[in-house]
Design a protein around this motif. Structure first.
Motif, PDB file in Angstrom:
ATOM      1  N   ASP A 152      -2.346   1.397   0.829  1.00 43.18           N
ATOM      2  CA  ASP A 152      -2.575   0.038   0.343  1.00 43.18           C
ATOM      3  C   ASP A 152      -3.255  -0.830   1.409  1.00 43.18           C
ATOM      4  OD1 ASP A 152      -1.518   0.572  -2.132  1.00 43.18           O
ATOM      5  OD2 ASP A 152       0.103  -0.916  -2.003  1.00 43.18           O
ATOM      6  N   ALA A 153      -2.823  -0.710   2.650  1.00 45.72           N
ATOM      7  CA  ALA A 153      -3.423  -1.496   3.730  1.00 45.72           C
ATOM      8  C   ALA A 153      -4.914  -1.157   3.880  1.00 45.72           C
ATOM      9  CB  ALA A 153      -2.686  -1.252   5.043  1.00 45.72           C
ATOM     10  N   MET A 154      -5.245   0.111   3.730  1.00 49.91           N
ATOM     11  CA  MET A 154      -6.651   0.530   3.827  1.00 49.91           C
ATOM     12  C   MET A 154      -7.460   0.067   2.611  1.00 49.91           C
ATOM     13  SD  MET A 154      -6.080   4.375   5.364  1.00 49.91           S
ATOM     14  CE  MET A 154      -7.784   4.864   5.147  1.00 49.91           C
ATOM     15  N   SER A 155      -6.775  -0.159   1.507  1.00 48.57           N
ATOM     16  CA  SER A 155      -7.448  -0.568   0.267  1.00 48.57           C
ATOM     17  C   SER A 155      -7.552  -2.082   0.132  1.00 48.57           C
ATOM     18  CB  SER A 155      -6.707  -0.009  -0.949  1.00 48.57           C
ATOM     19  OG  SER A 155      -6.677   1.390  -0.894  1.00 48.57           O
TER      20      SER A 155
ATOM     21  N   LEU B   8       6.932   5.937   1.400  1.00 50.43           N
ATOM     22  CA  LEU B   8       6.896   4.541   1.847  1.00 50.43           C
ATOM     23  C   LEU B   8       5.762   4.321   2.847  1.00 50.43           C
ATOM     24  CD1 LEU B   8       8.734   1.870   1.645  1.00 50.43           C
ATOM     25  CD2 LEU B   8       9.495   2.548   3.915  1.00 50.43           C
ATOM     26  N   ILE B   9       5.720   5.141   3.878  1.00 53.46           N
ATOM     27  CA  ILE B   9       4.696   4.990   4.920  1.00 53.46           C
ATOM     28  C   ILE B   9       3.313   5.322   4.367  1.00 53.46           C
ATOM     29  CG2 ILE B   9       3.883   5.897   7.146  1.00 53.46           C
ATOM     30  CD1 ILE B   9       6.947   6.334   7.811  1.00 53.46           C
ATOM     31  N   GLY B  10       3.218   6.435   3.656  1.00 47.14           N
ATOM     32  CA  GLY B  10       1.932   6.838   3.111  1.00 47.14           C
ATOM     33  C   GLY B  10       1.345   5.808   2.161  1.00 47.14           C
ATOM     34  N   HIS B  11       2.172   5.289   1.262  1.00 48.59           N
ATOM     35  CA  HIS B  11       1.683   4.300   0.297  1.00 48.59           C
ATOM     36  C   HIS B  11       1.328   2.991   1.001  1.00 48.59           C
ATOM     37  CE1 HIS B  11       1.892   3.046  -4.174  1.00 48.59           C
ATOM     38  NE2 HIS B  11       1.145   2.184  -3.525  1.00 48.59           N
TER      39      HIS B  11
ATOM     40  N   TRP C 214       1.071  -3.792  -1.888  1.00 47.10           N
ATOM     41  CA  TRP C 214       1.780  -4.050  -3.134  1.00 47.10           C
ATOM     42  C   TRP C 214       3.177  -3.458  -2.969  1.00 47.10           C
ATOM     43  CZ3 TRP C 214      -0.433  -7.457  -6.073  1.00 47.10           C
ATOM     44  CH2 TRP C 214       0.081  -7.699  -7.341  1.00 47.10           C
ATOM     45  N   TRP C 215       4.093  -4.256  -2.393  1.00 50.86           N
ATOM     46  CA  TRP C 215       5.377  -3.751  -1.922  1.00 50.86           C
ATOM     47  C   TRP C 215       6.262  -3.140  -2.999  1.00 50.86           C
ATOM     48  CZ3 TRP C 215       6.077  -2.231   2.713  1.00 50.86           C
ATOM     49  CH2 TRP C 215       5.309  -2.795   3.736  1.00 50.86           C
ATOM     50  N   THR C 216       6.197  -3.641  -4.202  1.00 53.36           N
ATOM     51  CA  THR C 216       7.045  -3.064  -5.251  1.00 53.36           C
ATOM     52  C   THR C 216       6.671  -1.604  -5.509  1.00 53.36           C
ATOM     53  OG1 THR C 216       5.556  -4.074  -6.869  1.00 53.36           O
ATOM     54  CG2 THR C 216       7.618  -5.230  -6.385  1.00 53.36           C
TER      55      THR C 216
END
Length: 183
Positions: free
Chosen positions: A70-73, A63-66, A77-79
């Motif tokens: 995503d934030a860095m990208s 959860l944290i890693g993804h 994309w929460w799903t």
């Protein structure tokens, strides 16, 4: 009576290190044969952490890693973020059935590990993530189910190979019960 803490220091460190490694590994783009979908090597490491440290560590690592990745990208994309967490949770729930990984990994342990991770990958990426995309983001079902099935299949293959190798390497660092004797 002393109450057990929700997280040990070891768990917190595992979550932090695992999430950081998840981000770093996820930043290596290897295109998969579906739009906006990559081969994800970090799930092999997440599967290992889930087996070693349990379902909550595996969930939070994903959860944290993804979320950070995503934030860095450029967009969350929460799903798929939640689905990454669910993968770690699912694999971690079956850690006792997978085995104790002391000294070596048996064929049975590898089979159980791979049955669990294949089911997790196909269920989470092939069903849960795409249904979430359709319900929450109103995405095109054909596109997101194609992405999910490709991601789940490729992730299952990656975890079968790299995750199994990681389990074997980890087990070799652990001492078998009764293998030490007094001199």
């Amino acid at each position: 009576m002393k109450q057990k803490q929700a997280f040990s220091i070891k768990d917190v460190v595992a979550i932090g290190v695992g999430a950081a490694l998840f981000v770093v590994i996820a930043m290596i783009p290897i295109p998969a044969p579906a739009p906006n979908t990559n081969i994800q090597l970090q799930f092999a490491l997440q599967a290992l952490f889930s087996v070693i440290f349990g379902p909550i560590v595996g969930f939070l690592m994903g959860l944290i890693g993804h979320a950070i990745k995503d934030a860095m990208s450029g967009g969350l994309w929460w799903t798929w973020i939640i689905s990454s967490g669910l993968f770690g949770l699912f694999v971690g729930i079956f850690r006792k059935q997978i085995g104790d990984l002391k000294g070596e990994v048996t064929k049975k342990e590898l089979i159980v590990f791979n049955v669990v991770q294949v089911i997790a990958n196909l269920l989470i990426w092939g069903l849960i993530a795409p249904v979430g995309d359709v319900l929450i983001y109103h995405d095109n079902p054909n596109k997101v189910f194609l992405q999910g099935v490709v991601a789940g299949s490729v992730n299952a293959l990656v975890v079968a190979i790299a995750g199994s190798l990681l389990l074997i390497a980890y087990a070799r660092t652990q001492t078998k019960d009764g293998s030490l004797s007094k001199d």
